[in-house]
Design a protein around this motif. Sequence first.
Motif, PDB file in Angstrom:
ATOM      1  N   GLY A  28       0.848  -1.189   0.000  1.00  0.00           N
ATOM      2  CA  GLY A  28       0.000   0.000   0.000  1.00  0.00           C
ATOM      3  C   GLY A  28       0.883   1.238   0.000  1.00  0.00           C
ATOM      4  N   ALA A  29       0.264   2.360   0.227  1.00  0.00           N
ATOM      5  CA  ALA A  29       0.950   3.645   0.094  1.00  0.00           C
ATOM      6  C   ALA A  29       2.220   3.744   0.937  1.00  0.00           C
ATOM      7  N   GLY A  30       2.263   3.010   2.074  1.00  0.00           N
ATOM      8  CA  GLY A  30       3.430   3.091   2.948  1.00  0.00           C
ATOM      9  C   GLY A  30       4.719   2.633   2.280  1.00  0.00           C
ATOM     10  N   ALA A  33       6.176   5.627   0.752  1.00  0.00           N
ATOM     11  CA  ALA A  33       6.317   6.813   1.611  1.00  0.00           C
ATOM     12  C   ALA A  33       7.771   7.294   1.655  1.00  0.00           C
ATOM     13  N   GLU A  34       8.700   6.330   1.722  1.00  0.00           N
ATOM     14  CA  GLU A  34      10.121   6.728   1.798  1.00  0.00           C
ATOM     15  C   GLU A  34      10.647   7.231   0.447  1.00  0.00           C
ATOM     16  N   SER A  35       9.840   7.141  -0.590  1.00  0.00           N
ATOM     17  CA  SER A  35      10.185   7.754  -1.876  1.00  0.00           C
ATOM     18  C   SER A  35       9.633   9.169  -1.960  1.00  0.00           C
ATOM     19  N   THR A  39       1.224   9.231   1.758  1.00  0.00           N
ATOM     20  CA  THR A  39       0.223   8.169   1.925  1.00  0.00           C
ATOM     21  C   THR A  39      -1.166   8.816   1.877  1.00  0.00           C
ATOM     22  N   PHE A  40      -2.191   7.994   1.951  1.00  0.00           N
ATOM     23  CA  PHE A  40      -3.551   8.547   1.876  1.00  0.00           C
ATOM     24  C   PHE A  40      -4.023   9.069   3.221  1.00  0.00           C
ATOM     25  N   ARG A  41      -3.754   8.285   4.287  1.00  0.00           N
ATOM     26  CA  ARG A  41      -4.398   8.593   5.567  1.00  0.00           C
ATOM     27  C   ARG A  41      -3.432   9.088   6.634  1.00  0.00           C
ATOM     28  N   GLY A  42      -2.133   9.026   6.373  1.00  0.00           N
ATOM     29  CA  GLY A  42      -1.179   9.481   7.388  1.00  0.00           C
ATOM     30  C   GLY A  42      -1.128  10.996   7.469  1.00  0.00           C
ATOM     31  N   VAL A 125      -4.180  -3.394  -8.389  1.00  0.00           N
ATOM     32  CA  VAL A 125      -5.634  -3.582  -8.225  1.00  0.00           C
ATOM     33  C   VAL A 125      -6.422  -2.276  -8.254  1.00  0.00           C
ATOM     34  N   HIS A 126      -5.766  -1.150  -8.023  1.00  0.00           N
ATOM     35  CA  HIS A 126      -6.461   0.151  -8.068  1.00  0.00           C
ATOM     36  C   HIS A 126      -6.082   0.966  -9.305  1.00  0.00           C
ATOM     37  N   GLY A 127      -5.539   0.308 -10.330  1.00  0.00           N
ATOM     38  CA  GLY A 127      -5.204   0.995 -11.568  1.00  0.00           C
ATOM     39  C   GLY A 127      -3.812   1.601 -11.545  1.00  0.00           C
ATOM     40  N   GLY A 195       2.917  -1.698   4.403  1.00  0.00           N
ATOM     41  CA  GLY A 195       2.538  -0.296   4.207  1.00  0.00           C
ATOM     42  C   GLY A 195       1.111  -0.055   3.782  1.00  0.00           C
ATOM     43  N   THR A 196       0.196  -0.821   4.371  1.00  0.00           N
ATOM     44  CA  THR A 196      -1.218  -0.536   4.077  1.00  0.00           C
ATOM     45  C   THR A 196      -2.036  -0.596   5.353  1.00  0.00           C
ATOM     46  N   THR A 197      -3.072   0.270   5.437  1.00  0.00           N
ATOM     47  CA  THR A 197      -3.974   0.218   6.579  1.00  0.00           C
ATOM     48  C   THR A 197      -4.959  -0.941   6.433  1.00  0.00           C
ATOM     49  N   ALA A 198      -4.931  -1.625   5.289  1.00  0.00           N
ATOM     50  CA  ALA A 198      -5.745  -2.827   5.076  1.00  0.00           C
ATOM     51  C   ALA A 198      -7.205  -2.574   5.422  1.00  0.00           C
ATOM     52  N   VAL A 216       4.475  -5.596   7.759  1.00  0.00           N
ATOM     53  CA  VAL A 216       5.554  -4.615   7.907  1.00  0.00           C
ATOM     54  C   VAL A 216       4.905  -3.240   7.870  1.00  0.00           C
ATOM     55  N   ASN A 217       4.856  -2.594   9.017  1.00  0.00           N
ATOM     56  CA  ASN A 217       4.161  -1.304   9.117  1.00  0.00           C
ATOM     57  C   ASN A 217       4.558  -0.666  10.455  1.00  0.00           C
ATOM     58  N   PRO A 218       4.965   0.582  10.469  1.00  0.00           N
ATOM     59  CA  PRO A 218       5.306   1.206  11.750  1.00  0.00           C
ATOM     60  C   PRO A 218       4.107   1.345  12.683  1.00  0.00           C
ATOM     61  N   GLU A 219       2.872   1.265  12.118  1.00  0.00           N
ATOM     62  CA  GLU A 219       1.661   1.467  12.932  1.00  0.00           C
ATOM     63  C   GLU A 219       0.829   0.180  13.005  1.00  0.00           C
ATOM     64  N   THR A 220      -0.023   0.119  14.030  1.00  0.00           N
ATOM     65  CA  THR A 220      -0.967  -0.995  14.147  1.00  0.00           C
ATOM     66  C   THR A 220      -2.059  -0.853  13.093  1.00  0.00           C
ATOM     67  N   PRO A 234       9.873   1.045   9.235  1.00  0.00           N
ATOM     68  CA  PRO A 234       9.636   1.463   7.853  1.00  0.00           C
ATOM     69  C   PRO A 234      10.097   0.369   6.880  1.00  0.00           C
ATOM     70  N   ALA A 235       9.332   0.214   5.822  1.00  0.00           N
ATOM     71  CA  ALA A 235       9.603  -0.874   4.876  1.00  0.00           C
ATOM     72  C   ALA A 235      11.007  -0.789   4.274  1.00  0.00           C
ATOM     73  N   GLY A 236      11.480   0.422   4.008  1.00  0.00           N
ATOM     74  CA  GLY A 236      12.794   0.571   3.373  1.00  0.00           C
ATOM     75  C   GLY A 236      13.928   0.100   4.258  1.00  0.00           C
TER      76      GLY A 236
HETATM   77  P1  OAD Z   1      -2.981   4.473   3.703  1.00  0.00           P
HETATM   78  O1  OAD Z   1      -2.543   5.886   3.566  1.00  0.00           O
HETATM   79  O2  OAD Z   1      -4.352   4.211   4.217  1.00  0.00           O
HETATM   80  O3  OAD Z   1      -2.000   3.713   4.676  1.00  0.00           O
HETATM   81  C1  OAD Z   1      -0.617   3.795   4.585  1.00  0.00           C
HETATM   82  C2  OAD Z   1      -0.043   2.829   5.588  1.00  0.00           C
HETATM   83  O4  OAD Z   1       1.357   2.822   5.440  1.00  0.00           O
HETATM   84  C3  OAD Z   1      -0.325   3.192   7.062  1.00  0.00           C
HETATM   85  O5  OAD Z   1      -0.792   2.028   7.743  1.00  0.00           O
HETATM   86  C4  OAD Z   1       1.033   3.639   7.592  1.00  0.00           C
HETATM   87  O6  OAD Z   1       1.218   3.305   8.973  1.00  0.00           O
HETATM   88  C5  OAD Z   1       1.972   2.838   6.713  1.00  0.00           C
HETATM   89  N1  OAD Z   1       3.310   3.419   6.526  1.00  0.00           N
HETATM   90  C6  OAD Z   1       3.675   4.717   6.499  1.00  0.00           C
HETATM   91  N2  OAD Z   1       4.982   4.841   6.237  1.00  0.00           N
HETATM   92  C7  OAD Z   1       5.465   3.577   6.083  1.00  0.00           C
HETATM   93  C8  OAD Z   1       6.747   3.036   5.784  1.00  0.00           C
HETATM   94  N3  OAD Z   1       7.817   3.804   5.596  1.00  0.00           N
HETATM   95  N4  OAD Z   1       6.871   1.686   5.693  1.00  0.00           N
HETATM   96  C9  OAD Z   1       5.796   0.872   5.893  1.00  0.00           C
HETATM   97  N5  OAD Z   1       4.564   1.341   6.171  1.00  0.00           N
HETATM   98  C10 OAD Z   1       4.397   2.659   6.255  1.00  0.00           C
HETATM   99  O7  OAD Z   1      -2.750   3.761   2.302  1.00  0.00           O
HETATM  100  P2  OAD Z   1      -3.340   2.391   1.739  1.00  0.00           P
HETATM  101  O8  OAD Z   1      -3.559   1.405   2.832  1.00  0.00           O
HETATM  102  O9  OAD Z   1      -2.476   1.989   0.610  1.00  0.00           O
HETATM  103  O10 OAD Z   1      -7.617   3.500  -2.856  1.00  0.00           O
HETATM  104  O11 OAD Z   1      -4.732   2.857   1.189  1.00  0.00           O
HETATM  105  C11 OAD Z   1      -5.491   1.942   0.477  1.00  0.00           C
HETATM  106  C12 OAD Z   1      -6.338   2.644  -0.522  1.00  0.00           C
HETATM  107  O12 OAD Z   1      -7.090   3.684   0.106  1.00  0.00           O
HETATM  108  C13 OAD Z   1      -5.611   3.364  -1.611  1.00  0.00           C
HETATM  109  O13 OAD Z   1      -5.151   2.496  -2.640  1.00  0.00           O
HETATM  110  C14 OAD Z   1      -6.673   4.280  -2.115  1.00  0.00           C
HETATM  111  C15 OAD Z   1      -7.287   4.766  -0.836  1.00  0.00           C
HETATM  112  O14 OAD Z   1      -8.628   4.959  -0.847  1.00  0.00           O
HETATM  113  C16 OAD Z   1      -8.209   4.034  -3.931  1.00  0.00           C
HETATM  114  O15 OAD Z   1      -7.921   5.148  -4.314  1.00  0.00           O
HETATM  115  C17 OAD Z   1      -9.205   3.150  -4.586  1.00  0.00           C
END
Ligand code: OAD
Length: 247
Positions: A28-30, A33-35, A39-42, A125-127, A195-198, A216-220, A234-236
């Motif tokens: 996921g976006a995480g 992040a190190e690039s 992210t979407f929700r951080g 999966v999201h294009g 790196g995804t909030t799943a 692998v995620n710094p957060e729960t 961090p994943a990197g």
């Molecule tokens: P989020 O922004 O929801 O979550 C990013 C996750 O990455 C969080 O759990 C962070 O704790 C974690 N994170 C941050 N820095 C990190 C690092 N250096 N290494 C590892 N983890 C790190 O992004 P997604 O879960 O990818 O969908 O969001 C899923 C989807 O929500 C996106 O694809 C998008 C959005 O709605 C669509 O646009 C359809």
Amino acid sequence: MPSDRASLETLAQRLAPRLRGRVLVVTGAGVSAESGIPTFRGAGGFWRKMSPQRLATPEAFQRDPALVWQWYGERRDGVRAAAPNPAHHAIATLGSMAAELLVVTQNVDDLHERAGTRADQLVHVHGEIFRTTCTGCDFATREPLAPSPPPRCPRCRALLRPGVVWFGESLDPAPIARVEAFFERAPCDVTLVVGTTALFAYVVDWATRDGALVEVNPETTPLSARADHVVRAPAGQALPLLFGVPA
Ligand code: OAD
């Protein structure tokens, strides 16, 4: 588990046999992040600054295609300016270590491919942000297009749009079928969720389907309690150590 170097190396030894088998990596976006891609929700994430309903929906595009294209133009520039980080490179290296690797990414950036993950090992999966599709016909292109004025289809003159999945839209069945085919071929030895909030049910479903689960995620996250191993780093930093590849 604690994520100091020694613990990661111990976990790497335990996982090594599985990493030579059939491996699923869900990112996921995480992972980007190190690039420098937010992210979407951080903190500082895309959705903190912009309402997704304003920009990433079919209704928003119908209402104001120029605004939506402007936002995607800026996001495309941001991705072009970014480079893959050690997490993307480690995942690409895993591709030559594992008997079979499938990387399922929710990211629309192209950093996995630019790190060297092969197209047959990667599912978006999201294009994909650099794909442009037509709202009126099946035209699609990867040619760079000026986002202003909103580009039109060379075949049918309908508005073109970014080739990504918006809120309220269904996933494209073709990538989903590739994920299902991976599970159907043989058991999966290990799944790494990076790196995804799943938040999406299908992500949780794939992550928990088969094999040992490593997060692998710094957060729960909602997946943490179901993971066999949790790496709070961090994943990197974590992935090169976990896969035993130079960062
Ligand atoms: P989020 O922004 O929801 O979550 C990013 C996750 O990455 C969080 O759990 C962070 O704790 C974690 N994170 C941050 N820095 C990190 C690092 N250096 N290494 C590892 N983890 C790190 O992004 P997604 O879960 O990818 O969908 O969001 C899923 C989807 O929500 C996106 O694809 C998008 C959005 O709605 C669509 O646009 C359809």
